[in-house]
Design a protein around this motif. Sequence first.
Motif, PDB file in Angstrom:
ATOM      1  N   UNK A  68       1.028  -1.358   0.037  1.00 30.11           N
ATOM      2  CA  UNK A  68      -0.009  -0.125  -0.087  1.00 30.11           C
ATOM      3  C   UNK A  68       0.922   1.334  -0.002  1.00 30.11           C
ATOM      4  N   UNK A  97       7.601   5.396   7.276  1.00 33.56           N
ATOM      5  CA  UNK A  97       7.680   6.954   6.733  1.00 33.56           C
ATOM      6  C   UNK A  97       8.638   7.663   7.303  1.00 33.56           C
ATOM      7  N   UNK A 142       5.819   6.671  16.843  1.00 29.51           N
ATOM      8  CA  UNK A 142       5.166   5.985  15.376  1.00 29.51           C
ATOM      9  C   UNK A 142       5.435   4.689  15.459  1.00 29.51           C
ATOM     10  N   UNK A 180      -1.203  -1.118  16.122  1.00 30.24           N
ATOM     11  CA  UNK A 180      -2.174  -1.363  15.058  1.00 30.24           C
ATOM     12  C   UNK A 180      -2.056  -2.831  14.626  1.00 30.24           C
ATOM     13  N   UNK A 222      -8.147   0.087   7.917  1.00 32.67           N
ATOM     14  CA  UNK A 222      -7.222  -0.231   8.408  1.00 32.67           C
ATOM     15  C   UNK A 222      -5.974   0.301   7.758  1.00 32.67           C
ATOM     16  N   UNK A 223      -6.250   0.637   6.574  1.00 38.12           N
ATOM     17  CA  UNK A 223      -4.944   1.183   5.638  1.00 38.12           C
ATOM     18  C   UNK A 223      -5.027   2.904   6.057  1.00 38.12           C
ATOM     19  N   UNK A 229      -5.868   4.066   9.001  1.00 39.57           N
ATOM     20  CA  UNK A 229      -5.207   3.965  10.222  1.00 39.57           C
ATOM     21  C   UNK A 229      -3.629   4.142  10.143  1.00 39.57           C
ATOM     22  N   UNK A 230      -3.133   3.073   9.532  1.00 39.22           N
ATOM     23  CA  UNK A 230      -1.778   3.076   9.037  1.00 39.22           C
ATOM     24  C   UNK A 230      -1.358   4.232   8.475  1.00 39.22           C
ATOM     25  N   UNK A 231      -1.793   4.747   7.494  1.00 42.10           N
ATOM     26  CA  UNK A 231      -1.449   6.081   7.010  1.00 42.10           C
ATOM     27  C   UNK A 231      -1.324   7.177   7.726  1.00 42.10           C
ATOM     28  N   UNK A 282      -1.399   7.105  11.252  1.00 36.58           N
ATOM     29  CA  UNK A 282      -0.255   6.763  12.332  1.00 36.58           C
ATOM     30  C   UNK A 282       1.090   7.086  12.026  1.00 36.58           C
ATOM     31  N   UNK A 283       1.467   6.955  10.697  1.00 33.49           N
ATOM     32  CA  UNK A 283       2.741   7.205  10.132  1.00 33.49           C
ATOM     33  C   UNK A 283       3.158   8.446   9.471  1.00 33.49           C
ATOM     34  N   UNK A 284       2.201   9.373   9.503  1.00 30.85           N
ATOM     35  CA  UNK A 284       2.526  10.571   8.790  1.00 30.85           C
ATOM     36  C   UNK A 284       2.199  11.728   9.822  1.00 30.85           C
ATOM     37  N   UNK A 295      -5.474   8.441  16.091  1.00 27.93           N
ATOM     38  CA  UNK A 295      -4.350   8.170  17.440  1.00 27.93           C
ATOM     39  C   UNK A 295      -4.876   7.846  18.676  1.00 27.93           C
ATOM     40  N   UNK A 307      -6.881   3.131  18.581  1.00 27.39           N
ATOM     41  CA  UNK A 307      -6.607   2.276  17.170  1.00 27.39           C
ATOM     42  C   UNK A 307      -7.678   1.327  17.226  1.00 27.39           C
ATOM     43  N   UNK A 308      -8.328   1.104  18.260  1.00 32.28           N
ATOM     44  CA  UNK A 308      -9.739  -0.105  18.243  1.00 32.28           C
ATOM     45  C   UNK A 308     -10.770   0.316  17.826  1.00 32.28           C
ATOM     46  N   UNK A 333      -5.805   8.347   1.932  1.00 31.46           N
ATOM     47  CA  UNK A 333      -5.421   7.241   1.744  1.00 31.46           C
ATOM     48  C   UNK A 333      -4.478   6.875   0.368  1.00 31.46           C
TER      49      UNK A 333
END
Lengths: 393, 393
Positions: free
Chosen positions: A246, A309, A366, A373, B242-243, B245-247, B249-251, B275, B278-279, B307
């Motif tokens: 992704x 990232x 992070x 997650x 889920x994607x 959240x990932x995006x 959380x890491x940005x 943040x 996450x649940x 996304x």
Amino acid sequence: MTAVGIIAEYNPFHNGHAYHLAQAKMLTGAETTVVVMSGNFVQRGVPAIFDKWQRTSLALEGGADVVYELPFAYAVQPAHLFARGAVNLLARAGVDTIVFGAEHAQLDFLALAKQARSLLMSNQAFRTDYTQTYATVFNDVLAQATGERLSEPNDLLGFAYATAVLELDLADEIRLLPIQRIGAAYHQTAITDSQIASATALRDLMQRRVSAHEYEPFVSSQAAGLLSQGPQTKEWSTDWYHLLQYKVLTTPVEELSTIYQLNDGLAYRLKEQITRQTDADYQTFMTSLKSKRYTWSRLQRTLLYTLLNIRQQEMQQALGQPYLRLLGASKAGRAFIKQQRKHVSIPVVNRVTHEDTTDILTLDYRAGKLYELMIKQPVRQAMDTGRIPLFTE
Amino acid sequence: MTAVGIIAEYNPFHNGHAYHLAQAKMLTGAETTVVVMSGNFVQRGVPAIFDKWQRTSLALEGGADVVYELPFAYAVQPAHLFARGAVNLLARAGVDTIVFGAEHAQLDFLALAKQARSLLMSNQAFRTDYTQTYATVFNDVLAQATGERLSEPNDLLGFAYATAVLELDLADEIRLLPIQRIGAAYHQTAITDSQIASATALRDLMQRRVSAHEYEPFVSSQAAGLLSQGPQTKEWSTDWYHLLQYKVLTTPVEELSTIYQLNDGLAYRLKEQITRQTDADYQTFMTSLKSKRYTWSRLQRTLLYTLLNIRQQEMQQALGQPYLRLLGASKAGRAFIKQQRKHVSIPVVNRVTHEDTTDILTLDYRAGKLYELMIKQPVRQAMDTGRIPLFTE
């Protein structure tokens, strides 16, 4: 009150680690052990099978008195940066000796490091051969200087610790004490009849989902119970790889190139390999990405930086901001911390504030959020904010 | 040879759409129908239940002669930008009339748009009230100008088409022909005993995984077979969330702020809400993010831009680069395309080259890759490179 320092990943903690902690105290006469432990991700560029809190809990139970987190910026790095970060933190924390396991404990690692260093400084060729990994170059230097060629993983780490002691100018403050590794070799995967199994062997056992009593010869009963439940998250499983796909598919190659270590055409290759076949699994993909130029671990770390990232600038900043994040301590450990308090010259983090998450802890926070997650649980515990150190009696 | 133009999402194609195509030809006397259809993502900011190729196939079978893709930059936008992009492409493709369904087909949409426009231009207040959505502001203007207040979704779209015709200065070239919508209303979810069910109702039916014959009153047998297999990907399901959240959380929030539409504190809120827990599932999260200021669709589109990592600059560039991407054509459609070839003043894309993927097609290619990644199939078909238009007899 004196403390002996240990650098570890505890992925997972087992009898060999407990033995190492006991030996460290016995050999040095120190009252306490101070461990610097990788957080939620380990040096090979993969998530730890249990989060840092679970691993801290097992370490305290197994004889550690203080557990500090080795920040992501040092923990997920090649040996020389890993070693430098860890040695620096132990020195700041006030230990006077670092004990480490080595395949050849009779070697004088500091002397070897000194010889290698002077040769390296006098020989330009070693520094400019970028087609070799750092470890290979250093080992070549070493072989030329001393006739010794280190090939075992713990010997190499010991050499990296010694080099770090020199580079940080700590030779007068920190003594390095190698102890002979017993039992399982680092990479050994077979379970033998001794009470020591390698962490690698234990992780392999976990893949087969065996019951708790199969772990009991090698770990504490608390650890056996935990291990029998399986890992909190699988290394580079389908789930993690899916996120990488992704990330790469939605990021232009120019932007990928700003990720730490994703330079020299690697960003382009990564983009190309991920794009070509969205069906491929992680192994197939890694095989297509692998070249002689990069070790598997180096690639895995780079993929983890990508997943997280992490920009070049962020990593440089984090590398320049060491801090001591307390994960847990025994009663004796707390007494040692109190005694040292006035002498610690870097930030100490016991509780993570909101400000920390975008400042000194940016990368660890992070990394923790991503780990959180990926935990397959109905309720996920936060890794940083809201957590307090584990204190045992 | 003349062509009548239609703007559609076909998510999925059903009898109402086939009727619309037939009516469009009959009322205008045109020999061919040219459809501009959303690609893999639709206006509400969600993935289409079938990819653009499957939907093109059903459209051709149902009476469309030419299907062009409405690029992501126009397709996933509020009504005014959606309409402007689609009307422009139809005009460039050589149609002389655009037929659209409306709840009140007797209205003179062009006249309404002219009145609203002149009032809007003369009244600063309408342009500066940023607490209202664009649609609301425009409707207020319209009500004040004409006494009419459009509230039905297709009336509103018709009004947007008329406004686009004015803004693009196409009033002399393009005729707008509203036709009365029959059968199901846009949002109607109940299946009635007529042969027309709304796309919404069909998507709801698919959630229940009914067998093919339950769809047969409302769609072709080819479509019924497809629908009975379920959607290729679910709208904002757990997987998509889920994607996201990932995006997030890491940005870092500063980087999130460079995403198209993710401004005015929305980046900060998004970061905070993701943040915090996450649940949480998608519905809970959306409810926490929702405010009066933004419609649900606007938020969903913004999450999709996030996304897809679409930066402000990328979107602005894409909005300024219209092109005609051919997805499919009947024999008559191909004759029409051939006849128009010399008159088309924007790029025509029949096959996507490697260069296109980082140039004119950047956003559509990225959107296609993400869609492809999310298709639950053992083998995923590429959405762009390597595909050729569907040609029917």
